[in-house]
Scaffold this motif. Structure first.
Motif, PDB file in Angstrom:
ATOM      1  N   LEU A 272       0.812  -1.208   0.000  1.00  0.00           N
ATOM      2  CA  LEU A 272       0.000   0.000   0.000  1.00  0.00           C
ATOM      3  C   LEU A 272       0.847   1.259   0.000  1.00  0.00           C
ATOM      4  N   SER A 273       1.961   1.254   0.709  1.00  0.00           N
ATOM      5  CA  SER A 273       2.846   2.413   0.748  1.00  0.00           C
ATOM      6  C   SER A 273       4.262   1.958   1.044  1.00  0.00           C
ATOM      7  N   ASP A 274       5.217   2.721   0.529  1.00  0.00           N
ATOM      8  CA  ASP A 274       6.635   2.426   0.714  1.00  0.00           C
ATOM      9  C   ASP A 274       7.346   3.756   0.911  1.00  0.00           C
ATOM     10  N   GLU A 275       7.835   4.005   2.137  1.00  0.00           N
ATOM     11  CA  GLU A 275       8.401   5.304   2.473  1.00  0.00           C
ATOM     12  C   GLU A 275       9.745   5.137   3.176  1.00  0.00           C
ATOM     13  N   VAL A 276      10.589   6.119   2.982  1.00  0.00           N
ATOM     14  CA  VAL A 276      11.823   6.249   3.743  1.00  0.00           C
ATOM     15  C   VAL A 276      11.573   7.302   4.817  1.00  0.00           C
ATOM     16  N   ILE A 277      11.800   6.936   6.074  1.00  0.00           N
ATOM     17  CA  ILE A 277      11.424   7.810   7.177  1.00  0.00           C
ATOM     18  C   ILE A 277      12.631   8.095   8.066  1.00  0.00           C
ATOM     19  N   GLN A 278      12.466   9.116   8.884  1.00  0.00           N
ATOM     20  CA  GLN A 278      13.445   9.467   9.913  1.00  0.00           C
ATOM     21  C   GLN A 278      12.713   9.561  11.236  1.00  0.00           C
ATOM     22  N   LEU A 279      13.179   8.841  12.237  1.00  0.00           N
ATOM     23  CA  LEU A 279      12.551   8.889  13.552  1.00  0.00           C
ATOM     24  C   LEU A 279      12.794  10.262  14.173  1.00  0.00           C
ATOM     25  N   THR A 280      11.740  10.861  14.738  1.00  0.00           N
ATOM     26  CA  THR A 280      11.839  12.230  15.241  1.00  0.00           C
ATOM     27  C   THR A 280      11.599  12.357  16.737  1.00  0.00           C
ATOM     28  N   SER A 281      11.126  11.323  17.404  1.00  0.00           N
ATOM     29  CA  SER A 281      10.958  11.442  18.849  1.00  0.00           C
ATOM     30  C   SER A 281      12.333  11.549  19.513  1.00  0.00           C
ATOM     31  N   PRO A 282      12.476  12.293  20.598  1.00  0.00           N
ATOM     32  CA  PRO A 282      13.802  12.475  21.217  1.00  0.00           C
ATOM     33  C   PRO A 282      14.476  11.155  21.591  1.00  0.00           C
ATOM     34  N   HIS A 283      13.707  10.230  22.123  1.00  0.00           N
ATOM     35  CA  HIS A 283      14.286   8.949  22.536  1.00  0.00           C
ATOM     36  C   HIS A 283      14.790   8.162  21.328  1.00  0.00           C
ATOM     37  N   ALA A 284      13.956   8.032  20.295  1.00  0.00           N
ATOM     38  CA  ALA A 284      14.332   7.224  19.137  1.00  0.00           C
ATOM     39  C   ALA A 284      15.397   7.899  18.292  1.00  0.00           C
ATOM     40  N   ALA A 285      15.300   9.216  18.088  1.00  0.00           N
ATOM     41  CA  ALA A 285      16.266   9.920  17.241  1.00  0.00           C
ATOM     42  C   ALA A 285      17.668   9.885  17.827  1.00  0.00           C
ATOM     43  N   ALA A 286      17.777   9.908  19.146  1.00  0.00           N
ATOM     44  CA  ALA A 286      19.101   9.880  19.766  1.00  0.00           C
ATOM     45  C   ALA A 286      19.761   8.511  19.638  1.00  0.00           C
ATOM     46  N   ARG A 287      18.971   7.463  19.563  1.00  0.00           N
ATOM     47  CA  ARG A 287      19.517   6.113  19.513  1.00  0.00           C
ATOM     48  C   ARG A 287      19.594   5.550  18.111  1.00  0.00           C
ATOM     49  N   CYS A 288      18.743   5.998  17.217  1.00  0.00           N
ATOM     50  CA  CYS A 288      18.738   5.481  15.843  1.00  0.00           C
ATOM     51  C   CYS A 288      18.626   6.656  14.869  1.00  0.00           C
ATOM     52  N   PRO A 289      19.744   7.303  14.533  1.00  0.00           N
ATOM     53  CA  PRO A 289      19.675   8.447  13.621  1.00  0.00           C
ATOM     54  C   PRO A 289      19.632   8.057  12.148  1.00  0.00           C
ATOM     55  N   VAL A 290      19.750   6.780  11.831  1.00  0.00           N
ATOM     56  CA  VAL A 290      19.800   6.352  10.431  1.00  0.00           C
ATOM     57  C   VAL A 290      18.398   6.326   9.846  1.00  0.00           C
ATOM     58  N   PRO A 291      18.233   6.605   8.546  1.00  0.00           N
ATOM     59  CA  PRO A 291      16.911   6.504   7.911  1.00  0.00           C
ATOM     60  C   PRO A 291      16.460   5.045   7.845  1.00  0.00           C
ATOM     61  N   LEU A 292      15.174   4.836   7.993  1.00  0.00           N
ATOM     62  CA  LEU A 292      14.588   3.509   7.937  1.00  0.00           C
ATOM     63  C   LEU A 292      13.509   3.471   6.867  1.00  0.00           C
ATOM     64  N   ARG A 293      13.047   2.281   6.608  1.00  0.00           N
ATOM     65  CA  ARG A 293      12.036   2.092   5.568  1.00  0.00           C
ATOM     66  C   ARG A 293      10.734   1.632   6.206  1.00  0.00           C
ATOM     67  N   HIS A 294       9.653   2.323   5.876  1.00  0.00           N
ATOM     68  CA  HIS A 294       8.340   2.086   6.465  1.00  0.00           C
ATOM     69  C   HIS A 294       7.418   1.576   5.354  1.00  0.00           C
ATOM     70  N   ILE A 295       6.947   0.338   5.495  1.00  0.00           N
ATOM     71  CA  ILE A 295       6.169  -0.323   4.439  1.00  0.00           C
ATOM     72  C   ILE A 295       4.848  -0.801   5.020  1.00  0.00           C
ATOM     73  N   VAL A 296       3.775  -0.566   4.280  1.00  0.00           N
ATOM     74  CA  VAL A 296       2.440  -1.027   4.663  1.00  0.00           C
ATOM     75  C   VAL A 296       1.933  -1.948   3.568  1.00  0.00           C
ATOM     76  N   ILE A 297       1.498  -3.149   3.937  1.00  0.00           N
ATOM     77  CA  ILE A 297       0.938  -4.089   2.976  1.00  0.00           C
ATOM     78  C   ILE A 297      -0.471  -4.461   3.415  1.00  0.00           C
ATOM     79  N   TRP A 298      -1.225  -5.007   2.482  1.00  0.00           N
ATOM     80  CA  TRP A 298      -2.597  -5.418   2.751  1.00  0.00           C
ATOM     81  C   TRP A 298      -2.668  -6.937   2.818  1.00  0.00           C
ATOM     82  N   ASP A 299      -3.158  -7.440   3.946  1.00  0.00           N
ATOM     83  CA  ASP A 299      -3.345  -8.865   4.155  1.00  0.00           C
ATOM     84  C   ASP A 299      -4.767  -9.215   3.741  1.00  0.00           C
ATOM     85  N   ALA A 300      -4.921  -9.743   2.523  1.00  0.00           N
ATOM     86  CA  ALA A 300      -6.248 -10.037   2.003  1.00  0.00           C
ATOM     87  C   ALA A 300      -6.902 -11.196   2.737  1.00  0.00           C
ATOM     88  N   GLN A 301      -6.116 -12.112   3.286  1.00  0.00           N
ATOM     89  CA  GLN A 301      -6.693 -13.268   3.965  1.00  0.00           C
ATOM     90  C   GLN A 301      -7.421 -12.875   5.235  1.00  0.00           C
TER      91      GLN A 301
END
Length: 367
Positions: A238-267
């Motif tokens: 459904l969507s495929d995005e490159v994201i950056q974590l922005t919360s203070p806790h997450a951004a301080a520990r994981c500054p690298v960009p990640l990939r956020h993917i949403v799929i549809w489970d038809a079953q």
């Protein structure tokens, strides 16, 4: 193999009787055994595993009712409860550890030649844990609460044949993340975990080491969309995005960009959200996304409810960049052979129980 045989007979036929007898002689497991051999003990305990028996009475009673069908497997008569209990308590567990390793080598040789639907050049590993409840009055070393006892096996599954390649037995209250933090993987390995292994610092360390991971993110994760990638037509994505974590806790520990993917489970008619650090290629993601069995956490009813709610909020045309929900308190947090390790050396009884019951259980799963 026999042309027509029961499933139980086919499983037992995979065990080399000559190799089993050699394994019995090595630790002198059959010393002073009268009328109840080690092979009969193995047949009885495998019957317990396959029949989901919960007591000695169920094992012995079930064998007595099916004795006519099991006599050709080497079981001359159904054992009494006291005989089976004495054998389990006094015979060496290392005998069945040897049987497990022999079966594991056979399965690994077969898995190396098997062609699977989802094939990967890099190795694919699934890491998960479960809780085995124990009686606190009997297993006092496994007490996690005043009236409850439990142990937690942590298992690493190799998807080339779906065979276990690493295992660890810990206390029932051990955090899953603590175990994952102590593991190391070869560069290029794809590690699949569920939400129980949420640790942004661990994600950053895996990314720096060249280890790819795929997991399920928090429903209240705060992030900023850096790039929206085109989604192929006629796919479940459904969507495929490159994201950056922005919360203070997450951004301080994981500054690298990640990939956020949403799929549809038809079953199951629901949307599934995944978080990964695989940025360079889509073909790496086709197997883990399509094979829902690698993420058992996606089957939980509570997660299903949350995901359906998120999908209603993120309707088509909505701005996925506006994720300003309040973030909840986040908890910061070898291969080829199967290692069964205790948490503390003083708990020798835990090792014996884990190797005896775990060897039989994992051998059944490997078959």
């Amino acid at each position: 193999m026999i042309a027509v045989a029961s499933c139980f007979a086919q499983i037992l036929s995979l065990i080399d009787r000559a190799a089993f007898e050699r394994a019995v002689r090595a630790p002198r497991a059959a010393q002073a055994a009268k009328g109840f051999s080690c092979w009969e003990q193995l047949v009885a305990m495998l019957f317990c595993q396959m029949g989901a028996a919960n007591s000695l009475r169920e094992i012995c009673g079930g064998l007595a009712t099916a004795l006519g069908k099991l006599v050709h497997l080497g079981l001359r008569h159904a054992p009494s409860r006291s005989t089976l209990a004495h054998a389990n308590a006094h015979r060496p567990w290392r005998l069945y550890e040897t049987v497990l390793y022999d079966l594991l080598r056979q399965c690994q040789a077969l898995a190396a030649r098997k062609r699977r639907r989802f094939r990967f050049k890099p190795p694919l590993r699934t890491l998960d844990a479960t809780i085995i409840e124990l009686c606190a009055s009997v297993f006092d070393w496994a007490r996690v609460q005043r009236t409850k006892g439990a142990i937690k096996p942590h298992l690493q599954l190799d998807h080339q044949g779906c065979l276990p390649c690493w295992a660890l037995m810990t206390d029932g209250d051990t955090n899953d993340v603590r175990v994952a933090q102590a593991l190391t993987f070869a560069p290029g390995t794809i590690v699949v975990v569920d939400r129980g292994y949420l640790d942004y610092a661990l994600y950053a360390r895996w990314t720096a080491a060249g280890v790819w991971f795929m997991t399920r993110p928090r429903t209240n994760m705060i992030y900023h969309v850096l790039e929206r990638r085109p989604v192929p037509l006629r796919t479940v994505v459904l969507s495929d995005e490159v994201i950056q974590l922005t919360s203070p806790h997450a951004a301080a520990r994981c500054p690298v960009p990640l990939r956020h993917i949403v799929i549809w489970d038809a079953q199951h008619h629901r949307a599934l959200t995944f978080l990964t650090n695989i940025q360079h290629c889509r073909r790496h993601l086709q197997g883990p996304l399509a094979n829902r069995a690698v993420l058992q956490g996606a089957q939980a009813a509570s997660e299903d409810h949350n995901l359906r709610g998120d999908y209603r909020k993120c309707r088509p045309g909505a701005d996925l960049n506006s994720t300003d929900r309040d973030v909840a308190a986040e908890t910061p947090v070898a291969e080829i052979h199967l290692d069964m390790e205790p948490v503390e050396s003083r708990r020798a009884a835990a090792v014996k129980l884990a190797d005896l019951s775990g060897s039989l259980g994992l051998a059944q799963c490997a078959l």
